[in-house]
Design an enzyme around this catalytic site. Structure first.
Site, PDB file in Angstrom:
ATOM      1  N   ASN A   9       1.382  -1.193  -0.117  1.00 46.63           N
ATOM      2  CA  ASN A   9      -0.131  -0.221   0.756  1.00 46.63           C
ATOM      3  C   ASN A   9       0.358   1.414   0.044  1.00 46.63           C
ATOM      4  O   ASN A   9       1.106   1.145   1.316  1.00 46.63           O
ATOM      5  CB  ASN A   9      -0.964   0.253   1.078  1.00 46.63           C
ATOM      6  CG  ASN A   9      -1.759   1.198   0.873  1.00 46.63           C
ATOM      7  OD1 ASN A   9      -1.505   1.994   0.546  1.00 46.63           O
ATOM      8  ND2 ASN A   9      -2.502   0.972   2.303  1.00 46.63           N
ATOM      9  N   TRP A  10       1.034   2.073  -1.377  1.00 44.82           N
ATOM     10  CA  TRP A  10       1.722   3.438  -1.134  1.00 44.82           C
ATOM     11  C   TRP A  10       1.966   3.910  -0.698  1.00 44.82           C
ATOM     12  O   TRP A  10       2.096   5.380  -0.525  1.00 44.82           O
ATOM     13  CB  TRP A  10       2.565   3.293  -2.590  1.00 44.82           C
ATOM     14  CG  TRP A  10       3.166   2.096  -3.401  1.00 44.82           C
ATOM     15  CD1 TRP A  10       3.481   1.392  -2.767  1.00 44.82           C
ATOM     16  CD2 TRP A  10       3.823   2.145  -4.695  1.00 44.82           C
ATOM     17  NE1 TRP A  10       5.010   1.514  -3.135  1.00 44.82           N
ATOM     18  CE2 TRP A  10       4.457   0.944  -4.297  1.00 44.82           C
ATOM     19  CE3 TRP A  10       3.188   2.849  -5.693  1.00 44.82           C
ATOM     20  CZ2 TRP A  10       5.108   0.547  -5.986  1.00 44.82           C
ATOM     21  CZ3 TRP A  10       3.569   2.448  -7.231  1.00 44.82           C
ATOM     22  CH2 TRP A  10       4.821   1.268  -6.794  1.00 44.82           C
ATOM     23  N   LYS A  11       0.023   4.587   0.324  1.00 46.16           N
ATOM     24  CA  LYS A  11      -0.341   5.550   0.445  1.00 46.16           C
ATOM     25  C   LYS A  11      -0.520   6.817  -0.820  1.00 46.16           C
ATOM     26  O   LYS A  11      -0.324   6.653  -1.540  1.00 46.16           O
ATOM     27  CB  LYS A  11      -0.813   5.808   1.903  1.00 46.16           C
ATOM     28  CG  LYS A  11      -0.310   4.547   2.754  1.00 46.16           C
ATOM     29  CD  LYS A  11       0.155   4.395   4.223  1.00 46.16           C
ATOM     30  CE  LYS A  11       0.071   3.518   5.116  1.00 46.16           C
ATOM     31  NZ  LYS A  11       0.224   3.152   6.090  1.00 46.16           N
ATOM     32  N   HIS A  96      -9.164   1.509   4.967  1.00 43.76           N
ATOM     33  CA  HIS A  96      -8.355   1.215   5.673  1.00 43.76           C
ATOM     34  C   HIS A  96      -8.340   2.825   6.822  1.00 43.76           C
ATOM     35  O   HIS A  96      -9.154   3.523   6.989  1.00 43.76           O
ATOM     36  CB  HIS A  96      -7.500   1.712   4.896  1.00 43.76           C
ATOM     37  CG  HIS A  96      -5.286   1.674   5.172  1.00 43.76           C
ATOM     38  ND1 HIS A  96      -5.172   2.794   6.442  1.00 43.76           N
ATOM     39  CD2 HIS A  96      -4.666   1.132   5.165  1.00 43.76           C
ATOM     40  CE1 HIS A  96      -3.987   2.741   6.615  1.00 43.76           C
ATOM     41  NE2 HIS A  96      -3.614   1.751   5.644  1.00 43.76           N
ATOM     42  N   GLU A  98      -6.582   4.799   7.633  1.00 41.87           N
ATOM     43  CA  GLU A  98      -6.022   6.250   8.012  1.00 41.87           C
ATOM     44  C   GLU A  98      -7.786   7.174   7.483  1.00 41.87           C
ATOM     45  O   GLU A  98      -7.906   7.965   7.082  1.00 41.87           O
ATOM     46  CB  GLU A  98      -4.729   6.464   6.525  1.00 41.87           C
ATOM     47  CG  GLU A  98      -4.203   6.011   7.737  1.00 41.87           C
ATOM     48  CD  GLU A  98      -2.720   5.741   6.896  1.00 41.87           C
ATOM     49  OE1 GLU A  98      -2.640   5.659   5.616  1.00 41.87           O
ATOM     50  OE2 GLU A  98      -2.077   4.993   7.091  1.00 41.87           O
ATOM     51  N   GLU A 168      -4.903  -4.615  10.715  1.00 46.01           N
ATOM     52  CA  GLU A 168      -3.657  -3.875  11.116  1.00 46.01           C
ATOM     53  C   GLU A 168      -3.993  -3.165  11.750  1.00 46.01           C
ATOM     54  O   GLU A 168      -5.046  -2.054  12.347  1.00 46.01           O
ATOM     55  CB  GLU A 168      -4.046  -2.619   9.789  1.00 46.01           C
ATOM     56  CG  GLU A 168      -3.924  -3.197   8.745  1.00 46.01           C
ATOM     57  CD  GLU A 168      -2.826  -2.053   6.943  1.00 46.01           C
ATOM     58  OE1 GLU A 168      -2.346  -2.602   6.549  1.00 46.01           O
ATOM     59  OE2 GLU A 168      -3.952  -1.361   7.413  1.00 46.01           O
ATOM     60  N   GLY A 174       2.675   2.499  10.389  1.00 41.33           N
ATOM     61  CA  GLY A 174       4.113   3.737  10.276  1.00 41.33           C
ATOM     62  C   GLY A 174       4.476   3.982  11.546  1.00 41.33           C
ATOM     63  O   GLY A 174       4.984   5.195  12.354  1.00 41.33           O
ATOM     64  N   SER A 214       4.166  -2.315  10.260  1.00 41.75           N
ATOM     65  CA  SER A 214       5.360  -1.995  10.121  1.00 41.75           C
ATOM     66  C   SER A 214       5.933  -3.354   9.573  1.00 41.75           C
ATOM     67  O   SER A 214       6.820  -4.039  10.804  1.00 41.75           O
ATOM     68  CB  SER A 214       5.681  -1.793  11.911  1.00 41.75           C
ATOM     69  OG  SER A 214       5.463   0.268  11.457  1.00 41.75           O
ATOM     70  N   GLY A 235       2.850  -0.776   4.250  1.00 44.66           N
ATOM     71  CA  GLY A 235       3.257   0.920   3.675  1.00 44.66           C
ATOM     72  C   GLY A 235       4.548   0.427   3.391  1.00 44.66           C
ATOM     73  O   GLY A 235       4.915   0.359   2.305  1.00 44.66           O
ATOM     74  N   GLY A 236       5.280   1.542   4.113  1.00 47.90           N
ATOM     75  CA  GLY A 236       6.534   2.182   4.182  1.00 47.90           C
ATOM     76  C   GLY A 236       7.524   1.345   3.473  1.00 47.90           C
ATOM     77  O   GLY A 236       7.683   1.374   2.025  1.00 47.90           O
TER      78      GLY A 236
END
Ligand code: 13P
Length: 256
Positions: A9-11, A96, A98, A168, A174, A214, A235-236
């Site tokens: 997930n590149w957000k 998600h 977010e 999640e 993150g 993470s 993500g990251g």
């Protein structure tokens, strides 16, 4: 047997130029390595065509990070399931944390998006997970139970064939902090029991439940080795092709 799903997930990162480069790096790894895990990248909308084009020559797949629950019409700024399918998306992230937090997406809306995606032939990756205070007050299972039941309201056993769930924990997203493998396994097992209650054992055994929060090369092996962890929503670490492909390799080394 559930096939691992390793999803990036590149957000709100990687516009078309960067996305093309990053997807190109992942794709050249995919050309040189054989893998059984399913691999998907969910870039920002504007970058989807560039990633999809790169991925045409391998088994890597593309997905989106969100979708609207109507077919079309006066919904300024929104994107429909048919538009995503036209861009070769197979998966879409729904609900998600977010989106729940910053865009006030309700459980009811998430349920509509889940059902719309399944009805229109997209595979939703439905995200659930508790916040830190909810874990501290020991209400994490109650929260996740509510989210799972609400999101899957109206989904049939047949439609569940295309369903993916991502656990999640918000406190691990993150932050560099990860759920322990035991915490992840406990929650994944619990979610699977909810699916069994809703449908039956056959369905609950077949739905993939991803862990997100993470995940990186250093902790992927322990997490993915848990019996009910069927992949990662990353993500990251998915923004670095070396880390992301290393996680794919790690999934290949685990046989369940
Ligand atoms: P991080 O891997 O950066 O913690 O993000 C997890 C996530 O939110 C994936 O959807």
């Amino acid at each position: 047997m559930r096939k691992f799903l390793i999803a990036g997930n590149w957000k709100m990162n990687a516009g078309p130029v960067e996305a093309k480069n990053l997807a190109g790096e992942i794709n050249s790894w995919a050309k040189d390595n054989s893998f059984k895990s399913e691999v998907v990248i969910c870039p920002p909308y504007v970058s989807i065509p560039f990633v999809a084009k790169e991925f045409r020559s391998t088994e890597c797949k593309v997905g989106a990070q969100n979708v609207h629950n109507q077919d079309n019409g006066a919904y300024t700024g929104e994107i429909s399931t048919s538009m995503l399918k036209e861009l070769e998306c197979e998966f879409v992230i729904v609900g998600h944390s977010e989106r729940r937090e910053y865009f006030e997406e309700s459980d009811e809306l998430i349920s509509k998006k889940t059902l719309k995606s399944l009805t229109d032939g997209l595979k939703p990756i439905v995200c659930v997970g508790e916040k830190l205070d909810e874990r501290k007050s020991n209400s994490h299972k109650k929260v996740v139970k509510y989210q799972v039941e609400a999101a899957l309201n109206g989904v049939s056993a047949k439609q569940a064939e295309n369903l993916v769930i991502a656990y999640e924990p918000v406190w691990a997203i993150g932050t560099g902090e990860t759920a322990t493998p035991e915490q992840a396994q406990e929650m994944h097992h619990f979610i699977r029991s909810l699916l069994e209650e809703k449908w039956n054992k056959g369905v609950s055994d077949s739905v993939r439940i991803l862990y997100g929060g993470s995940m990186k090369p250093g902790n992927a092996k322990e997490l993915l080795s848990q019996p009910d962890v069927d992949g990662g929503l990353i993500g990251g670490a998915s923004l670095d092709s070396g880390s992301f492909t290393e996680i794919i390799s790690i999934s290949e080394s685990i046989s369940k």
